[in-house]
Design a protein around this motif. Structure first.
Motif, PDB file in Angstrom:
ATOM      1  N   MET A  55      10.955  12.055   9.870  1.00 57.39           N
ATOM      2  CA  MET A  55       9.852  12.962  10.150  1.00 57.39           C
ATOM      3  C   MET A  55      10.368  14.328  10.602  1.00 57.39           C
ATOM      4  O   MET A  55      11.473  14.463  11.136  1.00 57.39           O
ATOM      5  N   VAL A  56       9.533  15.335  10.397  1.00 57.02           N
ATOM      6  CA  VAL A  56       9.815  16.693  10.874  1.00 57.02           C
ATOM      7  C   VAL A  56       8.639  17.131  11.740  1.00 57.02           C
ATOM      8  O   VAL A  56       7.582  16.491  11.767  1.00 57.02           O
ATOM      9  N   ARG A  57       8.817  18.232  12.456  1.00 59.44           N
ATOM     10  CA  ARG A  57       7.753  18.739  13.315  1.00 59.44           C
ATOM     11  C   ARG A  57       6.794  19.598  12.509  1.00 59.44           C
ATOM     12  O   ARG A  57       7.180  20.556  11.861  1.00 59.44           O
ATOM     13  N   GLY A  58       5.512  19.249  12.577  1.00 60.69           N
ATOM     14  CA  GLY A  58       4.500  20.003  11.873  1.00 60.69           C
ATOM     15  C   GLY A  58       3.666  20.836  12.830  1.00 60.69           C
ATOM     16  O   GLY A  58       4.112  21.179  13.939  1.00 60.69           O
ATOM     17  N   ASP A  59       2.443  21.159  12.410  1.00 62.36           N
ATOM     18  CA  ASP A  59       1.542  21.938  13.246  1.00 62.36           C
ATOM     19  C   ASP A  59       1.311  21.217  14.565  1.00 62.36           C
ATOM     20  O   ASP A  59       1.196  19.988  14.606  1.00 62.36           O
ATOM     21  N   TRP A  60       1.207  21.968  15.661  1.00 65.71           N
ATOM     22  CA  TRP A  60       1.042  21.422  17.017  1.00 65.71           C
ATOM     23  C   TRP A  60       2.173  20.459  17.379  1.00 65.71           C
ATOM     24  O   TRP A  60       2.019  19.588  18.237  1.00 65.71           O
ATOM     25  N   ASN A  61       3.334  20.578  16.706  1.00 70.46           N
ATOM     26  CA  ASN A  61       4.499  19.729  16.964  1.00 70.46           C
ATOM     27  C   ASN A  61       4.257  18.256  16.656  1.00 70.46           C
ATOM     28  O   ASN A  61       4.970  17.381  17.165  1.00 70.46           O
ATOM     29  N   ILE A  62       3.263  17.956  15.816  1.00 67.87           N
ATOM     30  CA  ILE A  62       3.004  16.579  15.425  1.00 67.87           C
ATOM     31  C   ILE A  62       4.044  16.169  14.385  1.00 67.87           C
ATOM     32  O   ILE A  62       4.287  16.896  13.420  1.00 67.87           O
ATOM     33  N   PRO A  63       4.689  15.007  14.554  1.00 66.47           N
ATOM     34  CA  PRO A  63       5.621  14.546  13.523  1.00 66.47           C
ATOM     35  C   PRO A  63       4.903  14.310  12.190  1.00 66.47           C
ATOM     36  O   PRO A  63       3.846  13.667  12.149  1.00 66.47           O
ATOM     37  N   ALA A 102       0.842  -1.196   0.000  1.00 62.69           N
ATOM     38  CA  ALA A 102       0.000   0.000   0.000  1.00 62.69           C
ATOM     39  C   ALA A 102       0.877   1.245   0.000  1.00 62.69           C
ATOM     40  O   ALA A 102       2.005   1.232   0.512  1.00 62.69           O
ATOM     41  N   HIS A 103       0.367   2.327  -0.582  1.00 63.48           N
ATOM     42  CA  HIS A 103       1.049   3.618  -0.525  1.00 63.48           C
ATOM     43  C   HIS A 103       0.492   4.352   0.695  1.00 63.48           C
ATOM     44  O   HIS A 103      -0.601   4.916   0.643  1.00 63.48           O
ATOM     45  N   VAL A 104       1.219   4.347   1.786  1.00 65.36           N
ATOM     46  CA  VAL A 104       0.754   4.920   3.043  1.00 65.36           C
ATOM     47  C   VAL A 104       1.073   6.412   3.082  1.00 65.36           C
ATOM     48  O   VAL A 104       2.151   6.847   2.650  1.00 65.36           O
ATOM     49  N   ALA A 105       0.142   7.182   3.579  1.00 68.85           N
ATOM     50  CA  ALA A 105       0.320   8.631   3.691  1.00 68.85           C
ATOM     51  C   ALA A 105      -0.104   9.090   5.080  1.00 68.85           C
ATOM     52  O   ALA A 105      -0.810   8.375   5.800  1.00 68.85           O
ATOM     53  N   LEU A 106       0.336  10.289   5.439  1.00 71.54           N
ATOM     54  CA  LEU A 106      -0.086  10.925   6.676  1.00 71.54           C
ATOM     55  C   LEU A 106      -0.610  12.323   6.354  1.00 71.54           C
ATOM     56  O   LEU A 106      -0.094  12.986   5.450  1.00 71.54           O
ATOM     57  N   PRO A 107      -1.633  12.781   7.100  1.00 72.52           N
ATOM     58  CA  PRO A 107      -2.169  14.126   6.858  1.00 72.52           C
ATOM     59  C   PRO A 107      -1.357  15.177   7.600  1.00 72.52           C
ATOM     60  O   PRO A 107      -0.798  14.910   8.670  1.00 72.52           O
ATOM     61  N   LEU A 108      -1.305  16.367   7.019  1.00 71.75           N
ATOM     62  CA  LEU A 108      -0.627  17.462   7.714  1.00 71.75           C
ATOM     63  C   LEU A 108      -1.242  18.797   7.316  1.00 71.75           C
ATOM     64  O   LEU A 108      -1.845  18.933   6.246  1.00 71.75           O
ATOM     65  N   THR A 143       6.798   6.132   4.901  1.00 68.14           N
ATOM     66  CA  THR A 143       7.258   4.760   5.061  1.00 68.14           C
ATOM     67  C   THR A 143       7.894   4.666   6.449  1.00 68.14           C
ATOM     68  O   THR A 143       8.197   5.700   7.080  1.00 68.14           O
ATOM     69  N   PRO A 144       8.132   3.469   6.955  1.00 66.13           N
ATOM     70  CA  PRO A 144       8.789   3.349   8.260  1.00 66.13           C
ATOM     71  C   PRO A 144      10.168   3.999   8.298  1.00 66.13           C
ATOM     72  O   PRO A 144      10.681   4.311   9.386  1.00 66.13           O
ATOM     73  N   GLU A 145      10.760   4.250   7.121  1.00 63.41           N
ATOM     74  CA  GLU A 145      12.087   4.866   7.065  1.00 63.41           C
ATOM     75  C   GLU A 145      12.026   6.387   6.906  1.00 63.41           C
ATOM     76  O   GLU A 145      13.076   7.051   6.911  1.00 63.41           O
ATOM     77  N   THR A 146      10.841   6.936   6.757  1.00 65.38           N
ATOM     78  CA  THR A 146      10.713   8.380   6.542  1.00 65.38           C
ATOM     79  C   THR A 146      11.278   9.151   7.733  1.00 65.38           C
ATOM     80  O   THR A 146      10.937   8.878   8.888  1.00 65.38           O
TER      81      THR A 146
END
Length: 230
Positions: free
Chosen positions: A138-146, A113-119, A133-136
């Motif tokens: 991550m950076v800090r987004g809104d509300w400090n959510i990865p 599957a092509h997994v995505a996350l919302p931001l 992906t598990p290897e991505t």
């Protein structure tokens, strides 16, 4: 009570008077400012109550709930969609005691599957979905959510998870109050099949739906499939 409150076809704000008509009554086509304020106050109180209850769950019990919900989710996806190979599936990064379904996301990734996350990339705008992906890294987004980094591919999900604070039998969702998910569902075409993820104890009789509220397709809890969109 004023004369206008007693006029035919008028009801007082649901959190105050709805039980005198029907505990689950709400007319989504009729909203006045006072009614909207009452609903907003009620929702704020419910969010605080549900958040306190969720925060009180132990770390061990929270992990167990995530595992159980994850197993139900994988079974539901297999039964409903079969293989997700090559399909875009949006999950979420758990915050504030939400069920942790990252092992499910990793499993779906391994299955093709092509997994995505919302931001949030623009305030008060629809969410953006970027590949994960598990290897991505991550950076800090809104509300400090990865979140995935800006260079991660932007995609459109076919199937999407939505964490919920509260939920109803009609698959309405009580979220955190920012309106991002409703705004996103209203903007996406075609709309993704959306699965609400929450706790069984967070079931509500109603959220007093407003015109901007959009029901999800189904709700899943630790007890399995609980609600479908009417």
């Amino acid at each position: 009570m004023s004369d206008s409150d007693e006029a035919p076809g008028r009801y007082a704000s649901p959190p105050c008077m709805a039980a005198e008509v029907d505990p689950t009554y709400f007319d989504p086509d009729y909203v006045d400012p006072e009614q909207a304020r009452d609903v907003a106050r009620w929702r704020k109180a419910e969010r605080q109550r549900l958040r306190s209850e969720r925060d009180a769950i132990s770390v061990a019990d929270r992990a167990r709930l995530g595992e159980v919900i994850g197993a139900h989710l994988l079974q539901f996806l297999a039964d409903r969609f079969g293989s997700l190979e090559g399909r875009v599936f949006s999950g979420y990064w758990p915050i504030k005691g939400e069920p942790d379904l990252r092992p499910v996301l990793a499993s779906l990734h391994r299955a093709g599957a092509h997994v995505a996350l919302p931001l949030v990339e623009v305030k008060a705008a629809p969410l953006v979905f970027r590949r994960w992906t598990p290897e991505t890294k991550m950076v800090r987004g809104d509300w400090n959510i990865p979140v995935p980094p800006p260079e991660a591919e932007a995609v459109m999900p076919e199937i999407s998870l939505a964490p919920v604070m509260g939920w109803t039998e009609g698959a309405y969702r009580l979220g955190y109050g920012g309106g991002y998910f409703d705004r996103t569902l209203a903007a996406l075409s075609p709309r993704p099949f959306t699965i609400g993820i929450g706790l069984q104890s967070a079931r509500l009789a109603t959220i007093y739906p407003q015109p901007h509220d959009i029901a999800l397709d189904v709700i899943l809890t630790e007890d399995g499939l609980q609600a479908t969109r009417v």
